[in-house]
Design a protein around this motif. Sequence first.
Motif, PDB file in Angstrom:
ATOM      1  N   PHE A  35      29.988  56.701  29.368  1.00  0.00           N
ATOM      2  CA  PHE A  35      30.770  56.437  30.580  1.00  0.00           C
ATOM      3  C   PHE A  35      31.686  55.238  30.368  1.00  0.00           C
ATOM      4  O   PHE A  35      32.864  55.279  30.730  1.00  0.00           O
ATOM      5  CB  PHE A  35      29.828  56.195  31.762  1.00  0.00           C
ATOM      6  N   ALA A  36      31.152  54.186  29.771  1.00  0.00           N
ATOM      7  CA  ALA A  36      31.965  52.992  29.512  1.00  0.00           C
ATOM      8  C   ALA A  36      33.112  53.302  28.549  1.00  0.00           C
ATOM      9  O   ALA A  36      34.231  52.800  28.727  1.00  0.00           O
ATOM     10  CB  ALA A  36      31.096  51.876  28.955  1.00  0.00           C
ATOM     11  N   MET A  39      35.881  55.136  30.472  1.00  0.00           N
ATOM     12  CA  MET A  39      36.634  54.205  31.317  1.00  0.00           C
ATOM     13  C   MET A  39      37.522  53.279  30.486  1.00  0.00           C
ATOM     14  O   MET A  39      38.645  52.950  30.879  1.00  0.00           O
ATOM     15  CB  MET A  39      35.683  53.384  32.190  1.00  0.00           C
ATOM     16  N   GLU A  40      37.037  52.898  29.314  1.00  0.00           N
ATOM     17  CA  GLU A  40      37.846  52.062  28.422  1.00  0.00           C
ATOM     18  C   GLU A  40      39.065  52.835  27.925  1.00  0.00           C
ATOM     19  O   GLU A  40      40.161  52.284  27.826  1.00  0.00           O
ATOM     20  CB  GLU A  40      36.992  51.610  27.237  1.00  0.00           C
ATOM     21  N   VAL A  42      40.634  55.170  29.511  1.00  0.00           N
ATOM     22  CA  VAL A  42      41.593  55.245  30.613  1.00  0.00           C
ATOM     23  C   VAL A  42      42.406  53.955  30.688  1.00  0.00           C
ATOM     24  O   VAL A  42      43.622  53.994  30.867  1.00  0.00           O
ATOM     25  CB  VAL A  42      40.872  55.502  31.960  1.00  0.00           C
ATOM     26  N   ASP A  43      41.737  52.826  30.532  1.00  0.00           N
ATOM     27  CA  ASP A  43      42.452  51.553  30.549  1.00  0.00           C
ATOM     28  C   ASP A  43      43.473  51.464  29.420  1.00  0.00           C
ATOM     29  O   ASP A  43      44.610  51.020  29.626  1.00  0.00           O
ATOM     30  CB  ASP A  43      41.472  50.381  30.439  1.00  0.00           C
ATOM     31  N   SER A  62      43.335  61.620  30.303  1.00  0.00           N
ATOM     32  CA  SER A  62      42.286  60.596  30.331  1.00  0.00           C
ATOM     33  C   SER A  62      41.886  60.260  31.765  1.00  0.00           C
ATOM     34  O   SER A  62      40.709  59.987  32.034  1.00  0.00           O
ATOM     35  CB  SER A  62      42.722  59.339  29.579  1.00  0.00           C
ATOM     36  N   ALA A  66      38.150  60.651  33.296  1.00  0.00           N
ATOM     37  CA  ALA A  66      37.518  59.531  34.006  1.00  0.00           C
ATOM     38  C   ALA A  66      37.068  59.957  35.401  1.00  0.00           C
ATOM     39  O   ALA A  66      36.000  59.544  35.868  1.00  0.00           O
ATOM     40  CB  ALA A  66      38.482  58.360  34.102  1.00  0.00           C
ATOM     41  N   GLU A  67      37.863  60.788  36.055  1.00  0.00           N
ATOM     42  CA  GLU A  67      37.494  61.263  37.391  1.00  0.00           C
ATOM     43  C   GLU A  67      36.216  62.100  37.336  1.00  0.00           C
ATOM     44  O   GLU A  67      35.310  61.916  38.156  1.00  0.00           O
ATOM     45  CB  GLU A  67      38.639  62.079  37.980  1.00  0.00           C
ATOM     46  N   LEU A  70      33.268  59.756  36.628  1.00  0.00           N
ATOM     47  CA  LEU A  70      32.909  58.970  37.808  1.00  0.00           C
ATOM     48  C   LEU A  70      32.196  59.829  38.846  1.00  0.00           C
ATOM     49  O   LEU A  70      31.199  59.395  39.436  1.00  0.00           O
ATOM     50  CB  LEU A  70      34.152  58.326  38.414  1.00  0.00           C
TER      51      LEU A  70
END
Length: 92
Positions: A35-36, A39-40, A42-43, A62, A66-67, A70
Amino acid sequence: MISPTLAASAYDRARPAVSPASGIGQSISAAATDFAKVMEQVDISATGAMTGATDTHQLVQSIARAEIALETAVAIRDKVVEAYQEILRMPV
């Protein structure tokens, strides 16, 4: 009458039945790490899109990943909270 030796032996036999599975903790840790990473990513994609280094298509992909990640994490959290509340409602 129950002797201390008999009680200790019964406890020793029952202990594996109530101990948590070792794979569950590792699975949760691996899921949190994945998960991390999502999210990374996506950033990184968002920053790249703002600077013009990343394609818009890659950014949209991406964000979609991420959606989904989440929504999955929220669904798991909701199930855990629901199970905890059920345990609290159990009569003692």
